[in-house]
Design a protein around this motif. Sequence first.
Motif, PDB file in Angstrom:
ATOM      1  N   ALA D  50     -11.754  39.204  11.486  1.00 18.07           N
ATOM      2  CA  ALA D  50     -12.726  38.149  11.765  1.00 18.07           C
ATOM      3  C   ALA D  50     -14.053  38.505  11.108  1.00 18.07           C
ATOM      4  CB  ALA D  50     -12.891  37.984  13.272  1.00 18.07           C
ATOM      5  N   VAL D  51     -14.514  37.635  10.222  1.00 20.95           N
ATOM      6  CA  VAL D  51     -15.761  37.874   9.490  1.00 20.95           C
ATOM      7  C   VAL D  51     -16.901  37.133  10.197  1.00 20.95           C
ATOM      8  CG1 VAL D  51     -16.964  37.525   7.296  1.00 20.95           C
ATOM      9  CG2 VAL D  51     -14.537  38.144   7.308  1.00 20.95           C
ATOM     10  N   GLU D  52     -17.976  37.870  10.499  1.00 18.38           N
ATOM     11  CA  GLU D  52     -19.142  37.272  11.151  1.00 18.38           C
ATOM     12  C   GLU D  52     -20.095  36.680  10.128  1.00 18.38           C
ATOM     13  OE1 GLU D  52     -20.815  38.247  14.686  1.00 18.38           O
ATOM     14  OE2 GLU D  52     -18.734  37.627  15.057  1.00 18.38           O
ATOM     15  N   ARG D  53     -20.345  37.467   9.074  1.00 14.30           N
ATOM     16  CA  ARG D  53     -21.174  36.952   7.990  1.00 14.30           C
ATOM     17  C   ARG D  53     -20.924  37.768   6.738  1.00 14.30           C
ATOM     18  NH1 ARG D  53     -25.109  40.072  11.070  1.00 14.30           N
ATOM     19  NH2 ARG D  53     -26.278  41.336   9.585  1.00 14.30           N
ATOM     20  N   LEU D  92     -25.193  35.284   4.150  1.00 16.74           N
ATOM     21  CA  LEU D  92     -24.689  33.939   4.415  1.00 16.74           C
ATOM     22  C   LEU D  92     -23.952  33.917   5.747  1.00 16.74           C
ATOM     23  CD1 LEU D  92     -24.777  34.050   1.127  1.00 16.74           C
ATOM     24  CD2 LEU D  92     -23.340  32.045   1.352  1.00 16.74           C
ATOM     25  N   GLU D  93     -24.111  32.817   6.466  1.00 13.40           N
ATOM     26  CA  GLU D  93     -23.359  32.621   7.696  1.00 13.40           C
ATOM     27  C   GLU D  93     -22.038  31.920   7.386  1.00 13.40           C
ATOM     28  OE1 GLU D  93     -24.664  33.794  10.618  1.00 13.40           O
ATOM     29  OE2 GLU D  93     -26.356  34.524   9.440  1.00 13.40           O
ATOM     30  N   ILE D  94     -21.125  31.942   8.357  1.00 13.22           N
ATOM     31  CA  ILE D  94     -19.850  31.211   8.206  1.00 13.22           C
ATOM     32  C   ILE D  94     -20.131  29.755   7.845  1.00 13.22           C
ATOM     33  CG2 ILE D  94     -17.778  30.411   9.446  1.00 13.22           C
ATOM     34  CD1 ILE D  94     -17.916  33.441   8.915  1.00 13.22           C
ATOM     35  N   TYR D 133     -19.238  41.582   6.985  1.00 12.84           N
ATOM     36  CA  TYR D 133     -19.614  42.125   8.297  1.00 12.84           C
ATOM     37  C   TYR D 133     -18.617  41.577   9.312  1.00 12.84           C
ATOM     38  CZ  TYR D 133     -24.103  43.316   6.129  1.00 12.84           C
ATOM     39  OH  TYR D 133     -25.080  43.836   5.320  1.00 12.84           O
ATOM     40  N   TYR D 134     -17.884  42.504   9.964  1.00 17.21           N
ATOM     41  CA  TYR D 134     -16.821  42.061  10.870  1.00 17.21           C
ATOM     42  C   TYR D 134     -17.302  41.996  12.313  1.00 17.21           C
ATOM     43  CZ  TYR D 134     -14.327  43.185   6.659  1.00 17.21           C
ATOM     44  OH  TYR D 134     -13.948  43.241   5.357  1.00 17.21           O
ATOM     45  N   THR D 139     -18.259  47.152   8.367  1.00 19.24           N
ATOM     46  CA  THR D 139     -18.603  46.418   7.148  1.00 19.24           C
ATOM     47  C   THR D 139     -17.693  46.905   6.025  1.00 19.24           C
ATOM     48  OG1 THR D 139     -20.220  48.026   6.342  1.00 19.24           O
ATOM     49  CG2 THR D 139     -21.035  46.315   7.842  1.00 19.24           C
ATOM     50  N   ASP D 140     -17.633  46.103   4.966  1.00 23.77           N
ATOM     51  CA  ASP D 140     -16.779  46.487   3.845  1.00 23.77           C
ATOM     52  C   ASP D 140     -17.261  45.824   2.561  1.00 23.77           C
ATOM     53  OD1 ASP D 140     -14.542  47.666   2.565  1.00 23.77           O
ATOM     54  OD2 ASP D 140     -13.468  45.771   2.684  1.00 23.77           O
TER      55      ASP D 140
END
Lengths: 81, 81, 148, 148
Positions: D50-53, D92-94, D133-134, D139-140
């Motif tokens: 799940a990606v937050e941003r 950036l946001e979702i 950012y998960y 982070t990755d």
Amino acid sequence: MPKKLTIQYFALLREQRGLDQETVQSDAATAASLYADLAQEHGFTLPTTALKVALNDDFADWQSPLSDGDTVVFIPPVAGG
Amino acid sequence: MPKKLTIQYFALLREQRGLDQETVQSDAATAASLYADLAQEHGFTLPTTALKVALNDDFADWQSPLSDGDTVVFIPPVAGG
Amino acid sequence: MTPPSQPPPSFAISAEPLQPEALKQQLLDGHAGALATFEGWVRNHNEGQAVERLEYSSYPALANKEGQRILAEAFQKFAIDAAIAQHRVGLLEIGGIAVWVGVSAAHRGAAFDACRYIIEEIKGRVPIWKKEYYSDGATDWVNCHQET
Amino acid sequence: MTPPSQPPPSFAISAEPLQPEALKQQLLDGHAGALATFEGWVRNHNEGQAVERLEYSSYPALANKEGQRILAEAFQKFAIDAAIAQHRVGLLEIGGIAVWVGVSAAHRGAAFDACRYIIEEIKGRVPIWKKEYYSDGATDWVNCHQET
């Protein structure tokens, strides 16, 4: 016995026929023969090879038998988009 | 004679180096040997096979000779879009 | 992370100007990563003749049915999340939007493929006709030049 | 009927939110009949996480140069009238728009082909990086998993 058929016209055929819709009494057994009769009567320029036909608002085969009460539409070459 | 080189870091390499840019004195003849030296010193995890290199803001060959005053950028795998 | 429920195919014939921004908003969705769109505009020329304006007309009952079928096919063929297609009818001026197609998908390949499939099929199958009005006063039903 | 003069290739890296409507207006032109666009949005997942941003960063000097080269190639390869591509950088946001590509052309095939070419080449060649950012705080840097 002649069938009562509703014919709707669109695009070039509407211009050539001069009306949107008509009801005719016809002995034509198929859509193909109905178009041949109408083309001769009204001077339609498009050959059946350039047209498709719809019966009761869905595409149909030119050789499908016509039934009393059918709505028939001859579909000129489409040009959407 | 050692060359004065400006190195800019981006993305993962910036994180691993802990800074955006530095100026170094280096005897490295090529970008490849410069990266080998820096990777050993700073523990960079990306192999040269995963990187590209830019000299003076354009893509370059790893075996291009380095000149005094060059700006060197090691380019991690891109991920735009 | 649950995939969104698949929206129904959405094809429409519109007598009002198309609203690409509003249509695009309907395709926004936390799940999708890629949006491919196509717009067809009225051009100022066709086969060397200066076009003043265009009139599109349709056979509404069958056009809607066939448009919905095309969108349903796109959902079968491609891994897409949502698709909308609208075609304008009536008189259009130069630069007016004649057709709009938008497809959202997790990946760009499917979005492009489905968008292109939909516009190609609309142009080939949906009973919509185009009448061009030229600068010299002539008119023409496009594609209707065959003679018996 | 004179073809419009070919606009210069227009690639940009933007730290501000992209404005698809304004960009599209720049492509409007009495000559063009077809507009193909691509938008990439921030997705709420990637490879099961799940990606937050997202954060995009670039190497601006080379990214701009390479982006302009890609657009110039598209003009060479395809019969197009105008093309614009912009890539967002920063957090950036979702649902935010990461990249926008628009191509106008007289015919739809060229518009689609060029639009797809441009986005594929941007993704493969332009020095832009993505940090995810998960939800679990990790982070990755995407694509940077190789080890020496």
